[in-house]
Write an enzyme that holds these catalytic residues in place. Sequence first.
Site, PDB file in Angstrom:
ATOM      1  N   ASN A 210      44.082  47.781  45.709  1.00 27.58           N
ATOM      2  CA  ASN A 210      43.048  48.038  44.701  1.00 27.58           C
ATOM      3  C   ASN A 210      41.683  47.975  45.378  1.00 27.58           C
ATOM      4  OD1 ASN A 210      41.916  45.250  44.535  1.00 27.58           O
ATOM      5  ND2 ASN A 210      44.034  44.800  43.987  1.00 27.58           N
ATOM      6  N   ASP A 279      49.917  42.840  40.897  1.00 29.54           N
ATOM      7  CA  ASP A 279      50.955  42.262  40.041  1.00 29.54           C
ATOM      8  C   ASP A 279      52.356  42.728  40.451  1.00 29.54           C
ATOM      9  OD1 ASP A 279      49.358  40.709  38.367  1.00 29.54           O
ATOM     10  OD2 ASP A 279      48.779  42.471  37.189  1.00 29.54           O
ATOM     11  N   LYS A 289      58.431  55.327  58.424  1.00 26.54           N
ATOM     12  CA  LYS A 289      57.558  56.107  57.546  1.00 26.54           C
ATOM     13  C   LYS A 289      58.395  57.012  56.636  1.00 26.54           C
ATOM     14  CE  LYS A 289      53.941  59.544  57.638  1.00 26.54           C
ATOM     15  NZ  LYS A 289      53.519  60.736  58.340  1.00 26.54           N
ATOM     16  N   PHE A 323      39.664  34.516  37.292  1.00 29.75           N
ATOM     17  CA  PHE A 323      38.860  35.692  36.978  1.00 29.75           C
ATOM     18  C   PHE A 323      39.693  36.596  36.082  1.00 29.75           C
ATOM     19  CE2 PHE A 323      34.926  36.146  39.536  1.00 29.75           C
ATOM     20  CZ  PHE A 323      34.943  34.886  40.109  1.00 29.75           C
ATOM     21  N   LYS A 337      43.918  34.647  28.539  1.00 31.08           N
ATOM     22  CA  LYS A 337      44.277  34.227  29.907  1.00 31.08           C
ATOM     23  C   LYS A 337      43.879  32.787  30.183  1.00 31.08           C
ATOM     24  CE  LYS A 337      44.243  38.766  32.054  1.00 31.08           C
ATOM     25  NZ  LYS A 337      43.496  39.752  32.826  1.00 31.08           N
ATOM     26  N   LYS A 341      47.060  30.523  31.194  1.00 32.44           N
ATOM     27  CA  LYS A 341      47.171  30.082  32.592  1.00 32.44           C
ATOM     28  C   LYS A 341      46.649  28.662  32.795  1.00 32.44           C
ATOM     29  CE  LYS A 341      46.925  34.840  34.336  1.00 32.44           C
ATOM     30  NZ  LYS A 341      46.734  35.677  35.509  1.00 32.44           N
TER      31      LYS A 341
HETATM   32  N1  CTP Z   1      46.211  36.496  39.599  1.00 34.86           N
HETATM   33  C1  CTP Z   1      47.088  35.807  40.401  1.00 34.86           C
HETATM   34  N2  CTP Z   1      48.291  36.331  40.717  1.00 34.86           N
HETATM   35  C2  CTP Z   1      48.672  37.537  40.233  1.00 34.86           C
HETATM   36  C3  CTP Z   1      47.780  38.264  39.405  1.00 34.86           C
HETATM   37  C4  CTP Z   1      46.552  37.708  39.112  1.00 34.86           C
HETATM   38  O1  CTP Z   1      46.747  34.691  40.835  1.00 34.86           O
HETATM   39  N3  CTP Z   1      49.846  38.032  40.549  1.00 34.86           N
HETATM   40  C5  CTP Z   1      44.915  35.877  39.241  1.00 34.86           C
HETATM   41  C6  CTP Z   1      43.702  36.601  39.754  1.00 34.86           C
HETATM   42  O2  CTP Z   1      43.294  36.077  41.007  1.00 34.86           O
HETATM   43  C7  CTP Z   1      42.665  36.303  38.683  1.00 34.86           C
HETATM   44  C8  CTP Z   1      43.487  36.176  37.423  1.00 34.86           C
HETATM   45  O3  CTP Z   1      44.816  35.929  37.853  1.00 34.86           O
HETATM   46  O4  CTP Z   1      41.993  35.080  38.893  1.00 34.86           O
HETATM   47  C9  CTP Z   1      43.471  37.338  36.494  1.00 34.86           C
HETATM   48  O5  CTP Z   1      43.821  38.504  37.127  1.00 34.86           O
HETATM   49  P1  CTP Z   1      43.852  39.892  36.331  1.00 34.86           P
HETATM   50  O6  CTP Z   1      44.273  40.963  37.285  1.00 34.86           O
HETATM   51  O7  CTP Z   1      42.613  40.056  35.533  1.00 34.86           O
HETATM   52  O8  CTP Z   1      44.962  39.655  35.238  1.00 34.86           O
HETATM   53  P2  CTP Z   1      46.482  39.420  35.205  1.00 34.86           P
HETATM   54  O9  CTP Z   1      46.704  37.972  35.007  1.00 34.86           O
HETATM   55  O10 CTP Z   1      47.167  40.052  36.355  1.00 34.86           O
HETATM   56  O11 CTP Z   1      46.861  40.110  33.822  1.00 34.86           O
HETATM   57  P3  CTP Z   1      46.904  41.669  33.422  1.00 34.86           P
HETATM   58  O12 CTP Z   1      47.326  42.397  34.654  1.00 34.86           O
HETATM   59  O13 CTP Z   1      47.883  41.688  32.330  1.00 34.86           O
HETATM   60  O14 CTP Z   1      45.508  42.013  32.972  1.00 34.86           O
END
Ligand code: CTP
Length: 408
Positions: A210, A279, A289, A323, A337, A341
């Site tokens: 990303n 995620d 490859k 975040f 969240k 969490k």
């Molecule tokens: N985070 C994490 N591990 C993951 C995904 C996210 O520790 N696998 C943490 C990020 O570092 C951030 C927070 O979770 O502090 C929120 O991340 P975000 O991408 O906004 O949300 P998600 O929890 O992944 O939820 P969604 O994808 O449903 O928005």
Amino acid sequence: MSLQDREIVLGVTGGIAAYKAVEVLRRLVQQGANVHVVMTRSAQEFVGPLTFQTLARNPVITEMFALTQETDIQHISLARRADLVLIAPATANVIGKFAHGIADDFLTTLLLATRAPILMAPAMNPEMYANGIVQDNIASLRARQVRFIPPGAGETACNEVGVGRLAEVSAIVEAVERFFLQGRDLVGKKVLVTAGPTEEPLDPVRFLSNPSSGKMGYALAEASQNRGAQVVLVSGPTLLAPPPNVDFYPIKTALEMRATVMRELESSDVVIKAAAVADYRPKTMFTSKIKKREGELVVQLERNPDILAEIGSQKRHQVLVGFAAETDDLLANARAKVLQKNLDMIVANNVRSTEIGFRSNENKVLLIYPDGSIEDLPKMSKREVADAILDRVVELVRRRAGADGTRP
Ligand code: CTP
């Protein structure tokens, strides 16, 4: 004597508010600071150097004076000595010159030569303050870590009403005191920061990732370090150099990030998860490859662990900050969240906007707490957002220490 033995340069530029700088100086000296006043030529049209000199008990540096003293390269020695440079009042002119690297008098030369932090208290006519050019200059200086004490609203000397009046003297002195206090409020604490994206490999030359630049997390690591914390920075691949003196652990995948974070968790007092963790990861990592073929390519993804949620379920003494990057329903999603969490605070930002968030130097965030309360912070540089977050973190650490009684 909150400013005992602090070396402060007070730059006074030419505006009607220059007379208020006399009171700022008096209060700084009262608090024990050693103040060196530098006046621009136009500031001297408003107030005479003798007033400043008498109160500061140090020679006042004016442009003319500086020219005759150039042999001892005074602007360099003062630039090195200063713990802080405060410009009050700061005119549109000095802000503009500094933003564009112009050094045509003693004060602007010193601004370019110093490595000391710089605080500016703008004061000008409201129309000038609202002018996009002035605002762009302020934004550009903010992005370079210059801090601003915002002007107040009200009637100005030119009989206009609006924002542009020099901040109250007490607000300026408090900002200086806060600056020096900040230096110490995380001493003895270990802060674990995660930053940047993760990269989830698909084959040896491709990965899922990303656009996170890591800027927010690196700003948090640097700000924590400046405030005296021992800092561990766990970061995915970015183009940034880690701040000096932090324990730096570069990682690539979410699984690697999780392993490092879990190892450091127990000994940490504060955990801030600014990383944009993927995620999902490709279910199969191809060892060669992937060659193109006719038709579609289907890639199966499997879930990565939610590192933040895992810390939330295990945490004991740690203050945990997450975040939330959202494109829709920012508030509702972030509120969910923070509870799901088990966080102490969540920093929510809208990543649809191109002016803030990913890759940008600025950010505009909401701080949301488990009791549902919200703070809506103005748009600021990521470094300023970092300090605003840390101000709250320090408060949370203090409250936690008071609650369990085991930590001083
Ligand atoms: N985070 C994490 N591990 C993951 C995904 C996210 O520790 N696998 C943490 C990020 O570092 C951030 C927070 O979770 O502090 C929120 O991340 P975000 O991408 O906004 O949300 P998600 O929890 O992944 O939820 P969604 O994808 O449903 O928005």
